[in-house]
Design a protein around this motif. Structure first.
Motif, PDB file in Angstrom:
ATOM      1  N   ARG A 164      18.367  53.007  60.959  1.00 38.60           N
ATOM      2  CA  ARG A 164      19.060  52.022  60.135  1.00 38.60           C
ATOM      3  C   ARG A 164      19.453  52.652  58.799  1.00 38.60           C
ATOM      4  NH1 ARG A 164      18.910  46.968  61.699  1.00 38.60           N
ATOM      5  NH2 ARG A 164      18.969  46.175  59.560  1.00 38.60           N
ATOM      6  N   VAL A 165      20.041  51.861  57.935  1.00 41.29           N
ATOM      7  CA  VAL A 165      20.473  52.353  56.632  1.00 41.29           C
ATOM      8  C   VAL A 165      20.010  51.377  55.561  1.00 41.29           C
ATOM      9  CG1 VAL A 165      22.458  52.909  55.165  1.00 41.29           C
ATOM     10  CG2 VAL A 165      22.479  53.541  57.586  1.00 41.29           C
ATOM     11  N   ALA A 166      19.364  51.911  54.527  1.00 38.46           N
ATOM     12  CA  ALA A 166      18.954  51.105  53.379  1.00 38.46           C
ATOM     13  C   ALA A 166      19.946  51.336  52.243  1.00 38.46           C
ATOM     14  CB  ALA A 166      17.551  51.497  52.934  1.00 38.46           C
ATOM     15  N   PHE A 167      20.377  50.241  51.616  1.00 37.02           N
ATOM     16  CA  PHE A 167      21.338  50.326  50.519  1.00 37.02           C
ATOM     17  C   PHE A 167      20.683  49.919  49.204  1.00 37.02           C
ATOM     18  CE2 PHE A 167      24.176  49.671  54.179  1.00 37.02           C
ATOM     19  CZ  PHE A 167      25.113  50.679  53.957  1.00 37.02           C
ATOM     20  N   ALA A 168      21.147  50.506  48.107  1.00 37.43           N
ATOM     21  CA  ALA A 168      20.743  50.111  46.760  1.00 37.43           C
ATOM     22  C   ALA A 168      21.998  50.030  45.902  1.00 37.43           C
ATOM     23  CB  ALA A 168      19.770  51.124  46.161  1.00 37.43           C
ATOM     24  N   THR A 169      22.173  48.925  45.199  1.00 38.91           N
ATOM     25  CA  THR A 169      23.381  48.729  44.407  1.00 38.91           C
ATOM     26  C   THR A 169      23.327  49.582  43.144  1.00 38.91           C
ATOM     27  OG1 THR A 169      23.689  46.488  45.242  1.00 38.91           O
ATOM     28  CG2 THR A 169      24.819  47.054  43.191  1.00 38.91           C
ATOM     29  N   VAL A 170      24.323  50.439  42.987  1.00 40.52           N
ATOM     30  CA  VAL A 170      24.467  51.285  41.803  1.00 40.52           C
ATOM     31  C   VAL A 170      25.265  50.544  40.738  1.00 40.52           C
ATOM     32  CG1 VAL A 170      25.499  53.436  40.940  1.00 40.52           C
ATOM     33  CG2 VAL A 170      24.303  53.407  43.156  1.00 40.52           C
ATOM     34  N   ARG A 171      26.330  49.898  41.163  1.00 43.80           N
ATOM     35  CA  ARG A 171      27.172  49.105  40.262  1.00 43.80           C
ATOM     36  C   ARG A 171      27.746  47.956  41.071  1.00 43.80           C
ATOM     37  NH1 ARG A 171      32.540  51.955  38.507  1.00 43.80           N
ATOM     38  NH2 ARG A 171      33.173  51.199  40.556  1.00 43.80           N
ATOM     39  N   ARG A 172      27.581  46.743  40.580  1.00 45.24           N
ATOM     40  CA  ARG A 172      28.118  45.601  41.321  1.00 45.24           C
ATOM     41  C   ARG A 172      29.626  45.524  41.127  1.00 45.24           C
ATOM     42  NH1 ARG A 172      29.154  41.640  37.725  1.00 45.24           N
ATOM     43  NH2 ARG A 172      28.065  41.676  35.731  1.00 45.24           N
ATOM     44  N   ALA A 173      30.283  44.818  42.027  1.00 44.05           N
ATOM     45  CA  ALA A 173      31.726  44.650  41.938  1.00 44.05           C
ATOM     46  C   ALA A 173      32.094  43.859  40.684  1.00 44.05           C
ATOM     47  CB  ALA A 173      32.253  43.935  43.178  1.00 44.05           C
ATOM     48  N   GLN A 174      33.212  44.189  40.097  1.00 46.00           N
ATOM     49  CA  GLN A 174      33.697  43.473  38.923  1.00 46.00           C
ATOM     50  C   GLN A 174      34.221  42.099  39.326  1.00 46.00           C
ATOM     51  OE1 GLN A 174      37.198  45.176  37.116  1.00 46.00           O
ATOM     52  NE2 GLN A 174      36.554  44.584  35.049  1.00 46.00           N
ATOM     53  N   SER A 175      33.850  41.097  38.563  1.00 48.98           N
ATOM     54  CA  SER A 175      34.298  39.736  38.859  1.00 48.98           C
ATOM     55  C   SER A 175      35.629  39.444  38.173  1.00 48.98           C
ATOM     56  CB  SER A 175      33.256  38.722  38.385  1.00 48.98           C
ATOM     57  OG  SER A 175      33.219  38.675  36.964  1.00 48.98           O
ATOM     58  N   LEU A 176      36.310  38.397  38.634  1.00 52.72           N
ATOM     59  CA  LEU A 176      37.550  37.983  37.987  1.00 52.72           C
ATOM     60  C   LEU A 176      37.306  37.523  36.558  1.00 52.72           C
ATOM     61  CD1 LEU A 176      39.377  36.088  40.879  1.00 52.72           C
ATOM     62  CD2 LEU A 176      39.587  38.483  40.188  1.00 52.72           C
ATOM     63  N   ASP A 177      36.171  36.875  36.316  1.00 52.60           N
ATOM     64  CA  ASP A 177      35.838  36.462  34.948  1.00 52.60           C
ATOM     65  C   ASP A 177      35.701  37.681  34.034  1.00 52.60           C
ATOM     66  OD1 ASP A 177      35.853  33.784  35.589  1.00 52.60           O
ATOM     67  OD2 ASP A 177      33.670  33.633  35.829  1.00 52.60           O
ATOM     68  N   GLU A 178      35.145  38.759  34.550  1.00 50.62           N
ATOM     69  CA  GLU A 178      35.007  39.971  33.741  1.00 50.62           C
ATOM     70  C   GLU A 178      36.366  40.603  33.457  1.00 50.62           C
ATOM     71  OE1 GLU A 178      30.532  41.512  35.026  1.00 50.62           O
ATOM     72  OE2 GLU A 178      32.239  41.870  36.362  1.00 50.62           O
ATOM     73  N   ILE A 179      37.270  40.554  34.431  1.00 48.24           N
ATOM     74  CA  ILE A 179      38.622  41.065  34.189  1.00 48.24           C
ATOM     75  C   ILE A 179      39.298  40.269  33.072  1.00 48.24           C
ATOM     76  CG2 ILE A 179      40.931  41.285  35.185  1.00 48.24           C
ATOM     77  CD1 ILE A 179      39.624  41.929  37.850  1.00 48.24           C
ATOM     78  N   VAL A 180      39.171  38.952  33.135  1.00 46.77           N
ATOM     79  CA  VAL A 180      39.768  38.101  32.110  1.00 46.77           C
ATOM     80  C   VAL A 180      39.142  38.388  30.741  1.00 46.77           C
ATOM     81  CG1 VAL A 180      40.063  35.718  31.327  1.00 46.77           C
ATOM     82  CG2 VAL A 180      40.420  36.297  33.736  1.00 46.77           C
ATOM     83  N   ALA A 181      37.820  38.528  30.700  1.00 44.95           N
ATOM     84  CA  ALA A 181      37.133  38.773  29.427  1.00 44.95           C
ATOM     85  C   ALA A 181      37.582  40.101  28.809  1.00 44.95           C
ATOM     86  CB  ALA A 181      35.621  38.777  29.641  1.00 44.95           C
ATOM     87  N   GLU A 182      37.751  41.124  29.628  1.00 46.33           N
ATOM     88  CA  GLU A 182      38.179  42.424  29.116  1.00 46.33           C
ATOM     89  C   GLU A 182      39.635  42.412  28.668  1.00 46.33           C
ATOM     90  OE1 GLU A 182      37.418  45.542  31.880  1.00 46.33           O
ATOM     91  OE2 GLU A 182      35.245  45.345  31.745  1.00 46.33           O
ATOM     92  N   SER A 183      40.354  41.394  29.065  1.00 47.18           N
ATOM     93  CA  SER A 183      41.774  41.301  28.735  1.00 47.18           C
ATOM     94  C   SER A 183      42.056  40.270  27.649  1.00 47.18           C
ATOM     95  CB  SER A 183      42.569  40.962  30.011  1.00 47.18           C
ATOM     96  OG  SER A 183      42.361  41.949  30.999  1.00 47.18           O
ATOM     97  N   GLY A 184      41.091  40.036  26.782  1.00 45.77           N
ATOM     98  CA  GLY A 184      41.283  39.114  25.673  1.00 45.77           C
ATOM     99  C   GLY A 184      41.185  37.667  26.050  1.00 45.77           C
TER     100      GLY A 184
END
Length: 460
Positions: free
Chosen positions: A417-437
């Motif tokens: 099997r394969v074990a996963f560990a999150t290094v960086r979560r996906a960027q959310s739409l709210d985060e895109i909006v926040a970074e864009s003023g």
């Protein structure tokens, strides 16, 4: 493990990870692009680098990973735990290295545009600094005189040995922006005198380039720096320069899973061409990046639609310029392989058909590959883009406000099997909006008062 065996192991692990990413929902219609990092592969590359230099010298060697190659804190922490340091080239990269727990004594600061504040911070922390110009050296003079520092200090020189096949990554050309150009009139003499006037300069740095640079040219650049160090030490009447920072830049083979060349090849070449470098008199610093991470990263993307245009099949996927910027804009210099899997994440079989694999961005050049022979892709299939662990998905390009994909490390387990560990979560739409003023939508309406740095209102 032989290079062929490592390639077989990498291919097998990747196939397992693709299937598991689909089964575990990491790649799905809701999250149609994701990046994977092979944790065991990264550790193996770090160990191979360390072993390669240990086989040719007994001198101390700091392998400082070039943070720009993969600026992700968990990756830097993994490499730190594997015995590597960090080479940083900006306040942001230094902050990432510190967040990963890399100590100042195992950190090197390079950059052609260091500010006084950056230099002051580095010297206060005891971080090694390579001055990129004689003007920067003037700044160091003032800082060293104003406060004691434990920072090892040196100068970066450009041996001007010539370009490789990719001009943008060739840093030892006649007109490179990096370092003090040794072959310019009077420059070598000025560098020698700079050391003789400053007993606290104890390092010398050079770096010939990276992808597209042949090993022989890299070794020639290192040889030029070694010869300069010998000249300075002779004229100083002592071993003033005790450490040579030989940079990184080992090129990566993007055509297959084989690691050719590898760090053993380079270390042996240095031993043959610059033997004095490795006789124990000089400590060494290396700054490898791409060669440690590229082979251990894979981008996965779902095929959303397929079509035919001009008689050629086209698969429209969710991986394009936002994760493979260099390949999209300079495909001749940065070709990538594309591997086909079915909707369940199994390698797709069948007769191969010449087709294009496109990304989601709204411009015609957003193509991962053109005229590539693959089993015919279908909607819902998965494409895997290997060799992307450095300078690809970690360097998001926000064209069309496409979100940064999630990054997961993976480790195959003994039961297959394969074990996963999150290094960086996906960027959310709210985060895109926040970074864009998004918190100040009315900022440009009317004639609002501006606030000075003191907070007092002032008329526009």
């Amino acid at each position: 493990m032989t290079s062929s065996a490592r390639a077989d192991r990498r291919e097998h692990a990747r196939d397992l990870a693709v299937r598991a990413a689909v089964e575990q929902g990491l790649l799905s219609p809701a999250e149609p692009v994701v990046a994977l990092l092979d944790t065991e592969g990264i550790r193996a590359s770090a160990a191979a680098l360390t072993s390669a230099f240990a086989a040719v010298t007994d001198a101390p060697v700091l392998h400082a990973f070039a943070v720009k190659a993969c600026p992700l804190v968990p990756v830097l922490r993994l490499l730190h735990e594997a015995g590597l340091g960090a080479e940083v080239a900006s306040p942001g990269e230094l902050a990432l290295a510190r967040a990963a727990g890399v100590p100042p004594t195992r950190t090197v600061l390079d950059s052609p545009a260091k500010t006084p504040a950056e230099l002051r911070q580095a010297l206060a922390l005891g971080i090694a600094v390579n001055a990129d110009s004689l003007q920067e050296l003037d700044r160091l003079d003032a800082l060293v005189a104003s406060a004691p520092t434990a920072s090892p200090l040196g100068i970066r020189v450009n041996p001007q040995v010539g370009p490789g096949s990719i001009g943008a990554l060739s840093t030892a050309t006649a007109t490179s922006k990096f370092g003090v150009a040794l072959r310019d009139q009077g420059a070598r003499e000025a560098v020698v005198q700079a050391y003789l006037d400053r007993p606290w300069l104890t390092r010398l740095h050079t770096h010939t380039g990276s992808q597209g640079i042949p090993l022989a040219l890299m070794a020639e650049g290192v040889g030029a720096a070694y010869a300069l160090a010998e000249e300075i030490n002779t004229k100083a009447g002592r071993q003033q320069i005790d450490t040579l920072d030989i940079g990184g830049g080992l090129p990566v083979n993007f055509a297959s899973d084989e690691e050719t060349p590898d760090h053993d090849d380079y270390a042996r070449l240095l031993a043959a061409t610059v033997p004095g470098l490795l006789d124990g008199r000089y400590a060494l610093v290396t700054e490898f990046g791409r060669s440690l991470l590229a082979k251990h990263g894979t981008v996965l993307a779902r095929v959303e639609y397929t079509k035919t245009s001009g008689g050629r099949p086209i698969a429209v996927t969710h991986a394009g310029v936002q994760v493979a910027t260099r390949t999209v804009y300079a495909p001749e210099s940065w070709p990538l392989r594309v591997l086909a899997y079915d909707a369940e994440g199994r390698p797709r079989r069948g007769e191969e058909v010449v087709q294009d694999v496109a990304g989601p961005a709204c411009f015609a050049g957003d193509l991962l590959s053109t005229g590539r022979s693959l089993p015919l892709l279908r909607p819902g299939d998965v494409v895997a883009v290997p060799d992307t662990g450095a300078y690809y998905f970690a360097h998001h390009y926000a064209y069309n406000s496409l979100p940064r994909p999630a990054v997961h490390g993976f480790t195959p387990t003994e039961d297959g099997r394969v074990a996963f560990a999150t290094v960086r979560r996906a960027q959310s739409l709210d985060e895109i909006v926040a970074e864009s003023g998004g918190d100040r939508p009315d900022a440009l309406l009317g004639q609002p008062l501006r606030e000075a740095a003191t907070g007092a209102p002032m008329e526009p």
